[in-house]
Write an enzyme that holds these catalytic residues in place. Structure first.
Site, PDB file in Angstrom:
ATOM      1  N   SER A 112       0.855  -1.192   0.000  1.00 38.10           N
ATOM      2  CA  SER A 112       0.000   0.000   0.000  1.00 38.10           C
ATOM      3  C   SER A 112       0.886   1.235   0.000  1.00 38.10           C
ATOM      4  O   SER A 112       1.673   1.446   0.938  1.00 38.10           O
ATOM      5  CB  SER A 112      -0.886   0.020   1.244  1.00 38.10           C
ATOM      6  OG  SER A 112      -1.396   1.337   1.407  1.00 38.10           O
ATOM      7  N   HIS A 156      -1.166  -1.264  -4.404  1.00 35.07           N
ATOM      8  CA  HIS A 156      -2.451  -0.980  -3.746  1.00 35.07           C
ATOM      9  C   HIS A 156      -2.533   0.512  -3.413  1.00 35.07           C
ATOM     10  O   HIS A 156      -1.648   1.072  -2.773  1.00 35.07           O
ATOM     11  CB  HIS A 156      -2.531  -1.817  -2.465  1.00 35.07           C
ATOM     12  CG  HIS A 156      -3.827  -1.739  -1.729  1.00 35.07           C
ATOM     13  ND1 HIS A 156      -4.932  -2.496  -2.064  1.00 35.07           N
ATOM     14  CD2 HIS A 156      -4.211  -0.990  -0.666  1.00 35.07           C
ATOM     15  CE1 HIS A 156      -5.926  -2.234  -1.222  1.00 35.07           C
ATOM     16  NE2 HIS A 156      -5.522  -1.310  -0.372  1.00 35.07           N
ATOM     17  N   ASP A 198      -4.759   3.475  -1.703  1.00 37.86           N
ATOM     18  CA  ASP A 198      -5.815   3.721  -0.713  1.00 37.86           C
ATOM     19  C   ASP A 198      -6.384   5.123  -0.874  1.00 37.86           C
ATOM     20  O   ASP A 198      -5.748   6.112  -0.514  1.00 37.86           O
ATOM     21  CB  ASP A 198      -5.249   3.547   0.702  1.00 37.86           C
ATOM     22  CG  ASP A 198      -5.072   2.082   1.061  1.00 37.86           C
ATOM     23  OD1 ASP A 198      -6.032   1.308   0.875  1.00 37.86           O
ATOM     24  OD2 ASP A 198      -3.971   1.714   1.510  1.00 37.86           O
ATOM     25  N   MET A 237      -9.012   7.847   0.251  1.00 41.90           N
ATOM     26  CA  MET A 237      -9.818   8.180   1.435  1.00 41.90           C
ATOM     27  C   MET A 237     -10.386   9.595   1.303  1.00 41.90           C
ATOM     28  O   MET A 237      -9.704  10.486   0.798  1.00 41.90           O
ATOM     29  CB  MET A 237      -8.951   8.109   2.695  1.00 41.90           C
ATOM     30  CG  MET A 237      -8.260   6.765   2.879  1.00 41.90           C
ATOM     31  SD  MET A 237      -7.434   6.678   4.471  1.00 41.90           S
ATOM     32  CE  MET A 237      -6.548   5.122   4.300  1.00 41.90           C
ATOM     33  N   HIS A 270      -8.399   0.958  -3.924  1.00 39.68           N
ATOM     34  CA  HIS A 270      -9.310   0.705  -2.800  1.00 39.68           C
ATOM     35  C   HIS A 270      -9.992   2.011  -2.436  1.00 39.68           C
ATOM     36  O   HIS A 270      -9.366   2.907  -1.868  1.00 39.68           O
ATOM     37  CB  HIS A 270      -8.465   0.159  -1.629  1.00 39.68           C
ATOM     38  CG  HIS A 270      -9.241  -0.117  -0.379  1.00 39.68           C
ATOM     39  ND1 HIS A 270      -8.610  -0.371   0.829  1.00 39.68           N
ATOM     40  CD2 HIS A 270     -10.582  -0.194  -0.135  1.00 39.68           C
ATOM     41  CE1 HIS A 270      -9.527  -0.581   1.761  1.00 39.68           C
ATOM     42  NE2 HIS A 270     -10.722  -0.467   1.207  1.00 39.68           N
ATOM     43  N   MET A 287     -12.152   4.167  -0.246  1.00 40.10           N
ATOM     44  CA  MET A 287     -12.785   4.343   1.066  1.00 40.10           C
ATOM     45  C   MET A 287     -13.486   5.696   1.022  1.00 40.10           C
ATOM     46  O   MET A 287     -13.077   6.673   1.663  1.00 40.10           O
ATOM     47  CB  MET A 287     -11.725   4.267   2.170  1.00 40.10           C
ATOM     48  CG  MET A 287     -11.250   2.841   2.410  1.00 40.10           C
ATOM     49  SD  MET A 287      -9.671   2.752   3.263  1.00 40.10           S
ATOM     50  CE  MET A 287      -8.557   2.911   1.868  1.00 40.10           C
ATOM     51  N   MET A 289     -11.190  -6.378   5.513  1.00 38.74           N
ATOM     52  CA  MET A 289     -10.399  -5.421   6.296  1.00 38.74           C
ATOM     53  C   MET A 289     -10.047  -6.043   7.645  1.00 38.74           C
ATOM     54  O   MET A 289     -10.931  -6.485   8.384  1.00 38.74           O
ATOM     55  CB  MET A 289     -11.187  -4.127   6.534  1.00 38.74           C
ATOM     56  CG  MET A 289     -11.517  -3.321   5.294  1.00 38.74           C
ATOM     57  SD  MET A 289     -10.096  -2.802   4.316  1.00 38.74           S
ATOM     58  CE  MET A 289      -9.132  -1.878   5.514  1.00 38.74           C
ATOM     59  N   GLY A 331      -8.757   3.566   7.409  1.00 39.21           N
ATOM     60  CA  GLY A 331      -8.470   4.986   7.631  1.00 39.21           C
ATOM     61  C   GLY A 331      -6.999   5.294   7.813  1.00 39.21           C
ATOM     62  O   GLY A 331      -6.547   6.355   7.404  1.00 39.21           O
ATOM     63  N   PHE A 332      -6.274   4.349   8.377  1.00 45.92           N
ATOM     64  CA  PHE A 332      -4.868   4.636   8.673  1.00 45.92           C
ATOM     65  C   PHE A 332      -4.012   3.386   8.497  1.00 45.92           C
ATOM     66  O   PHE A 332      -4.485   2.276   8.735  1.00 45.92           O
ATOM     67  CB  PHE A 332      -4.706   5.134  10.119  1.00 45.92           C
ATOM     68  CG  PHE A 332      -5.525   6.366  10.393  1.00 45.92           C
ATOM     69  CD1 PHE A 332      -5.051   7.625  10.044  1.00 45.92           C
ATOM     70  CD2 PHE A 332      -6.789   6.254  10.959  1.00 45.92           C
ATOM     71  CE1 PHE A 332      -5.830   8.753  10.259  1.00 45.92           C
ATOM     72  CE2 PHE A 332      -7.572   7.381  11.177  1.00 45.92           C
ATOM     73  CZ  PHE A 332      -7.095   8.638  10.837  1.00 45.92           C
ATOM     74  N   GLY A 333      -2.756   3.601   8.116  1.00 42.51           N
ATOM     75  CA  GLY A 333      -1.789   2.513   8.090  1.00 42.51           C
ATOM     76  C   GLY A 333      -1.259   2.284   9.504  1.00 42.51           C
ATOM     77  O   GLY A 333      -1.499   3.079  10.420  1.00 42.51           O
ATOM     78  N   GLY A 334      -0.557   1.176   9.672  1.00 45.58           N
ATOM     79  CA  GLY A 334       0.148   0.930  10.924  1.00 45.58           C
ATOM     80  C   GLY A 334      -0.715   0.542  12.109  1.00 45.58           C
ATOM     81  O   GLY A 334      -0.268   0.626  13.256  1.00 45.58           O
ATOM     82  N   ASP A 336      -6.470  -6.709   4.142  1.00 42.15           N
ATOM     83  CA  ASP A 336      -5.931  -5.345   4.206  1.00 42.15           C
ATOM     84  C   ASP A 336      -5.875  -4.853   5.649  1.00 42.15           C
ATOM     85  O   ASP A 336      -6.914  -4.648   6.277  1.00 42.15           O
ATOM     86  CB  ASP A 336      -6.824  -4.422   3.367  1.00 42.15           C
ATOM     87  CG  ASP A 336      -6.183  -3.070   3.119  1.00 42.15           C
ATOM     88  OD1 ASP A 336      -5.093  -2.803   3.642  1.00 42.15           O
ATOM     89  OD2 ASP A 336      -6.807  -2.275   2.379  1.00 42.15           O
ATOM     90  N   GLY A 337      -4.636  -4.678   6.145  1.00 40.35           N
ATOM     91  CA  GLY A 337      -4.454  -4.077   7.459  1.00 40.35           C
ATOM     92  C   GLY A 337      -3.683  -4.965   8.419  1.00 40.35           C
ATOM     93  O   GLY A 337      -4.069  -6.111   8.670  1.00 40.35           O
ATOM     94  N   GLY A 338      -2.564  -4.444   8.908  1.00 39.05           N
ATOM     95  CA  GLY A 338      -1.812  -5.155   9.952  1.00 39.05           C
ATOM     96  C   GLY A 338      -1.108  -6.415   9.496  1.00 39.05           C
ATOM     97  O   GLY A 338      -0.805  -7.290  10.313  1.00 39.05           O
ATOM     98  N   GLY A 375       1.323  -2.229   4.089  1.00 41.51           N
ATOM     99  CA  GLY A 375       1.891  -0.880   3.987  1.00 41.51           C
ATOM    100  C   GLY A 375       3.151  -0.781   4.804  1.00 41.51           C
ATOM    101  O   GLY A 375       4.270  -0.895   4.290  1.00 41.51           O
ATOM    102  N   SER A 376       2.993  -0.623   6.107  1.00 33.66           N
ATOM    103  CA  SER A 376       4.170  -0.425   6.951  1.00 33.66           C
ATOM    104  C   SER A 376       5.163  -1.582   6.871  1.00 33.66           C
ATOM    105  O   SER A 376       6.374  -1.358   6.866  1.00 33.66           O
ATOM    106  CB  SER A 376       3.760  -0.163   8.407  1.00 33.66           C
ATOM    107  OG  SER A 376       2.468  -0.594   8.678  1.00 33.66           O
TER     108      SER A 376
HETATM  109  C1  DX5 Z   1      -6.263   1.072   5.795  1.00 30.73           C
HETATM  110  C2  DX5 Z   1      -5.728   0.866   4.383  1.00 30.73           C
HETATM  111  C3  DX5 Z   1      -4.608  -0.140   4.329  1.00 30.73           C
HETATM  112  C4  DX5 Z   1      -3.427   0.249   5.111  1.00 30.73           C
HETATM  113  C5  DX5 Z   1      -2.538  -0.940   5.353  1.00 30.73           C
HETATM  114  O1  DX5 Z   1      -7.351   1.914   5.738  1.00 30.73           O
HETATM  115  O2  DX5 Z   1      -6.756   0.389   3.546  1.00 30.73           O
HETATM  116  O3  DX5 Z   1      -4.263  -0.443   3.005  1.00 30.73           O
HETATM  117  O4  DX5 Z   1      -2.707   1.272   4.547  1.00 30.73           O
HETATM  118  O5  DX5 Z   1      -1.472  -0.502   6.115  1.00 30.73           O
HETATM  119  P1  DX5 Z   1      -0.694  -1.418   7.146  1.00 30.73           P
HETATM  120  O6  DX5 Z   1      -0.135  -2.565   6.367  1.00 30.73           O
HETATM  121  O7  DX5 Z   1       0.346  -0.506   7.662  1.00 30.73           O
HETATM  122  O8  DX5 Z   1      -1.674  -1.864   8.182  1.00 30.73           O
HETATM  123 ZN    ZN Z   2      -6.407  -0.555   1.403  1.00 30.36          ZN
END
Ligand code: DX5
Ligand code: ZN
Length: 237
Positions: A15, A40, A42, A44, A73, A75, A144, A149-152, A180-182, A202-203
């Protein structure tokens, strides 16, 4: 459009929410050079989710820097007024949230009508009952594993059972399950074993690297892929 033959092999989709926002073109090239399968993106809107990122103009700007699949994606709510703009921007997959409005069926029809692959995303609090009658209209279901909403953010473990049920519901249909996420080397194997094939990260991909130190991206991508593949049946873990 990028040809997208269907398969269930593990795909890593970094991401770019975790990339250097001043260098998106170079970041896309770097992650693809380092083994990313999809890119990917994101999107928002500060309304459906409490954060703002980028829109179709940014997608169009990075498109020439992506050789493979651009996985967008959304959102955002509403979705329908923006579908054509993201299609024109060169998205290969356009994913909308089931929770984004009352007419997800119409939204998926509108995405398919552009000739793009249609994705359906569901939040951690949403069950899979509402997905059943949409299975013939989707190419991808994005589960999800954080609240969007946020990475990490921290991976939500209750989603593992959801993915297992979804995998059974999908059967032989050519539908990707994206997570997607974590996603990390700890959580990727749990999801691969449950039936996911596309892992957004992402992270965990961007940490420690940069366009000037892209080998770190490669090492991160390989580590996630290996952790996931080692959890699949028939593999010596
Ligand atoms: C969250 C995003 C994800 C996010 C994943 O709203 O859709 O794509 O950036 O980030 P990590 O891998 O850091 O959880
Ligand atoms: Zn995403």
């Amino acid at each position: 459009m990028t040809p997208m033959p269907f398969d269930r092999r593990i795909k890593i989709a970094p991401s770019i929410l975790s990339a250097d926002f001043a260098r998106f073109g170079a970041e896309c090239r770097a992650i693809e050079d380092q083994g990313a399968d999809w890119v990917h993106v994101d999107v928002m809107d500060g309304h459906f989710v409490p954060n703002l990122t980028f829109g179709p103009a940014m997608c169009a700007a990075i498109r020439p820097h992506i050789a493979g699949v651009m996985d967008v994606h959304l959102m955002i709510a509403p979705v329908d007024p923006y579908i054509q703009a993201f299609a024109d921007a060169g998205a290969d997959i356009i994913t909308a949230h089931l929770e984004a409005g009352p007419h997800i069926h119409r939204t998926l029809q509108a995405i398919r009508a552009t000739g793009k692959k249609a994705g359906l995303a569901i939040n951690p609090g949403t069950g899979i009952d509402g997905v059943e009658h949409l299975l013939d209209m989707v190419d991808l279901i994005c589960v999800m594993t954080v609240n969007p909403g946020f990475g990490g953010q921290k991976f939500i473990h209750s989603q593992i059972a959801k993915v297992r049920s979804l995998r059974a519901m999908i059967g032989d249909r050519p539908i990707h399950i994206e997570i997607d996420g974590g996603i990390t080397t700890e959580t990727a194997p749990l999801m691969a074993r449950a039936g996911a094939d596309v892992l957004v990260a992402g992270s965990a991909v961007f940490k420690g690297g940069s366009v000037d130190a892209p080998d770190v991206y490669g090492a991160n991508i390989r580590a996630i892929r290996q952790s996931a593949e080692s959890a699949l049946p028939g593999t010596m873990a």
